[in-house]
Every structure is written in structure tokens, then in C-alpha cells.
Design a protein around this motif. Sequence first.
Motif, PDB file in Angstrom:
ATOM      1  N   THR A  90      44.413  54.843  33.512  1.00  0.00           N
ATOM      2  CA  THR A  90      43.821  55.051  34.827  1.00  0.00           C
ATOM      3  C   THR A  90      44.684  54.369  35.888  1.00  0.00           C
ATOM      4  N   PRO A  91      45.128  55.112  36.900  1.00  0.00           N
ATOM      5  CA  PRO A  91      45.926  54.482  37.958  1.00  0.00           C
ATOM      6  C   PRO A  91      45.148  53.349  38.624  1.00  0.00           C
ATOM      7  N   GLY A  92      45.831  52.241  38.840  1.00  0.00           N
ATOM      8  CA  GLY A  92      45.224  51.111  39.517  1.00  0.00           C
ATOM      9  C   GLY A  92      44.456  50.166  38.614  1.00  0.00           C
ATOM     10  N   LEU A  93      44.470  50.423  37.310  1.00  0.00           N
ATOM     11  CA  LEU A  93      43.771  49.571  36.356  1.00  0.00           C
ATOM     12  C   LEU A  93      44.770  49.014  35.358  1.00  0.00           C
ATOM     13  N   LEU A  94      44.824  47.692  35.272  1.00  0.00           N
ATOM     14  CA  LEU A  94      45.650  47.008  34.282  1.00  0.00           C
ATOM     15  C   LEU A  94      44.716  46.192  33.415  1.00  0.00           C
ATOM     16  N   GLU A  95      44.819  46.356  32.103  1.00  0.00           N
ATOM     17  CA  GLU A  95      43.958  45.610  31.195  1.00  0.00           C
ATOM     18  C   GLU A  95      44.794  44.869  30.166  1.00  0.00           C
ATOM     19  N   GLU A  96      44.344  43.641  29.849  1.00  0.00           N
ATOM     20  CA  GLU A  96      45.027  42.807  28.867  1.00  0.00           C
ATOM     21  C   GLU A  96      44.002  42.304  27.855  1.00  0.00           C
ATOM     22  N   LEU A  97      44.435  42.220  26.617  1.00  0.00           N
ATOM     23  CA  LEU A  97      43.566  41.728  25.558  1.00  0.00           C
ATOM     24  C   LEU A  97      43.558  40.205  25.574  1.00  0.00           C
ATOM     25  N   LEU A  98      42.373  39.623  25.732  1.00  0.00           N
ATOM     26  CA  LEU A  98      42.229  38.170  25.679  1.00  0.00           C
ATOM     27  C   LEU A  98      41.941  37.711  24.252  1.00  0.00           C
ATOM     28  N   GLU A 107      35.733  42.691  21.396  1.00  0.00           N
ATOM     29  CA  GLU A 107      37.008  42.393  22.029  1.00  0.00           C
ATOM     30  C   GLU A 107      36.727  41.845  23.415  1.00  0.00           C
ATOM     31  N   VAL A 108      37.635  41.014  23.910  1.00  0.00           N
ATOM     32  CA  VAL A 108      37.509  40.461  25.251  1.00  0.00           C
ATOM     33  C   VAL A 108      38.715  40.945  26.052  1.00  0.00           C
ATOM     34  N   ILE A 109      38.425  41.540  27.187  1.00  0.00           N
ATOM     35  CA  ILE A 109      39.431  42.191  28.024  1.00  0.00           C
ATOM     36  C   ILE A 109      39.440  41.563  29.410  1.00  0.00           C
ATOM     37  N   HIS A 110      40.635  41.390  29.979  1.00  0.00           N
ATOM     38  CA  HIS A 110      40.797  40.964  31.374  1.00  0.00           C
ATOM     39  C   HIS A 110      41.290  42.192  32.134  1.00  0.00           C
ATOM     40  N   ASN A 166      36.807  50.527  43.039  1.00  0.00           N
ATOM     41  CA  ASN A 166      37.101  49.383  43.893  1.00  0.00           C
ATOM     42  C   ASN A 166      37.512  49.960  45.247  1.00  0.00           C
ATOM     43  N   PRO A 167      36.525  50.293  46.089  1.00  0.00           N
ATOM     44  CA  PRO A 167      36.843  50.892  47.384  1.00  0.00           C
ATOM     45  C   PRO A 167      37.235  49.858  48.437  1.00  0.00           C
ATOM     46  N   TYR A 168      37.391  48.625  48.017  1.00  0.00           N
ATOM     47  CA  TYR A 168      37.647  47.527  48.933  1.00  0.00           C
ATOM     48  C   TYR A 168      39.148  47.303  49.133  1.00  0.00           C
ATOM     49  N   THR A 169      39.505  46.432  50.058  1.00  0.00           N
ATOM     50  CA  THR A 169      40.912  46.199  50.401  1.00  0.00           C
ATOM     51  C   THR A 169      41.562  45.108  49.553  1.00  0.00           C
ATOM     52  N   LYS A 170      40.772  44.446  48.700  1.00  0.00           N
ATOM     53  CA  LYS A 170      41.317  43.383  47.851  1.00  0.00           C
ATOM     54  C   LYS A 170      41.124  43.735  46.383  1.00  0.00           C
ATOM     55  N   PRO A 171      42.003  43.215  45.519  1.00  0.00           N
ATOM     56  CA  PRO A 171      41.857  43.479  44.083  1.00  0.00           C
ATOM     57  C   PRO A 171      40.573  42.872  43.519  1.00  0.00           C
ATOM     58  N   CYS A 172      40.165  43.384  42.394  1.00  0.00           N
ATOM     59  CA  CYS A 172      38.999  42.862  41.675  1.00  0.00           C
ATOM     60  C   CYS A 172      39.435  42.534  40.254  1.00  0.00           C
ATOM     61  N   GLU A 173      38.929  41.430  39.715  1.00  0.00           N
ATOM     62  CA  GLU A 173      39.214  41.053  38.329  1.00  0.00           C
ATOM     63  C   GLU A 173      37.897  40.875  37.593  1.00  0.00           C
ATOM     64  N   ILE A 174      37.844  41.430  36.388  1.00  0.00           N
ATOM     65  CA  ILE A 174      36.628  41.378  35.579  1.00  0.00           C
ATOM     66  C   ILE A 174      36.997  41.000  34.150  1.00  0.00           C
ATOM     67  N   ILE A 175      36.175  40.165  33.538  1.00  0.00           N
ATOM     68  CA  ILE A 175      36.269  39.878  32.106  1.00  0.00           C
ATOM     69  C   ILE A 175      35.202  40.738  31.428  1.00  0.00           C
ATOM     70  N   TRP A 176      35.616  41.520  30.430  1.00  0.00           N
ATOM     71  CA  TRP A 176      34.700  42.384  29.671  1.00  0.00           C
ATOM     72  C   TRP A 176      34.632  41.892  28.235  1.00  0.00           C
ATOM     73  N   VAL A 177      33.435  41.917  27.662  1.00  0.00           N
ATOM     74  CA  VAL A 177      33.249  41.717  26.232  1.00  0.00           C
ATOM     75  C   VAL A 177      32.672  43.036  25.722  1.00  0.00           C
TER      76      VAL A 177
END
Length: 183
Positions: A90-98, A107-110, A166-177
Amino acid sequence: MNGRTLGADIRALRKARGWKLIDLAAAMDRSVGWLSQVERDISTPAIADLGRMAALLDVKVSSLLQSGTSPDEEGIIVRGDARRPIGNRTPGLLEELLSPDLTDDFEVIHSHFTPGSQITTPLTRPTQEVGYIIKGRFQLTVAEKKFKLSAGDSFRLRGEPFSWSNPYTKPCEIIWVISPPVY
């Protein structure tokens, strides 16, 4: 690349997709015995096989490759500069495995969402998920209910269709389990 983790991760991804050993082997035009040896870390796939396997499992090849974790930390520690990129395209989405690997029941994702990133077609996954907003703001639609979330908020998904933006002007970061692992 660490063979032990590679085989276990391939097995976990295959099972998360609901594929039997014979299904993935057939899709790769390889024998069940060969794939079984790869999953048990008896054999290491060639780069071409790894690329085909990643495509069939819908992950990036880089998510199957291990970073420079020392042997005494392997399976326990994930250094901030050694996270494996995972996830979709997905454009604009970067995910990393924690999580150290994909062999647990979760799994835990950033996730990093750039301004303007979104998915408009709802996803439905056979998972239970919890997300925690670390930074920024986020819009989440779950079963046609819309929610605006900010840093410090959290949410839970249990197999419902969902979409995000994320319709906002700043990035968003989320931790997913996520359980079971899907990446």
C-alpha cells in the motif's frame, strides 16, 4: 539469512494463508519433500525459489531475510536498526516486524502511515488485532462505523471488515498486535 528462522517463518506464513504443504509445493512446481526440508531448515532455497515463495505468500523477499542479529540475541531481541520490513504494498504505508520472527501465535508490527495514505476497499482478515496510536492521528472504519483516533488511543478488530486513512498533514505511527500472524 538464518535458515532456522527462515524455515519456521515460511511454515508460519503458509499456515496463516491456510495452505497445505502440498498446495505451496504445487504452486512452486516443487516437491513436497523439498518444501518440507526447507521448512525444517534441512535445505535452503535458492534466491529464485525464495522470490517465488515470497510472491505466492504475498510478502516481500526482504521480510524473509534475517538482519544482523547476533546468535545470542536471535529469537529474543530485535534491534531498532535491524527490523525486517513486512506487510503489503500500500502506498504510504511502511511496516516493520517488532517480533523476532513469525513463529508465535501473534506478531507485533510497527506501522508508519504517511499523510494522505489510505485503503478504501475494506479488508477482512481472520484475526484478532489490537492497535495503539503512538504518534499522529488516524481514521479507522470498522464495519461501516467511522472513528477518529489520536496518539494514546487504541482499538481492537475481530475479523470485521475495516479500512483506514491518514487524511492529516502529519505522519501516524501505530503498534499492532495481530493473532494469528498474517505477514
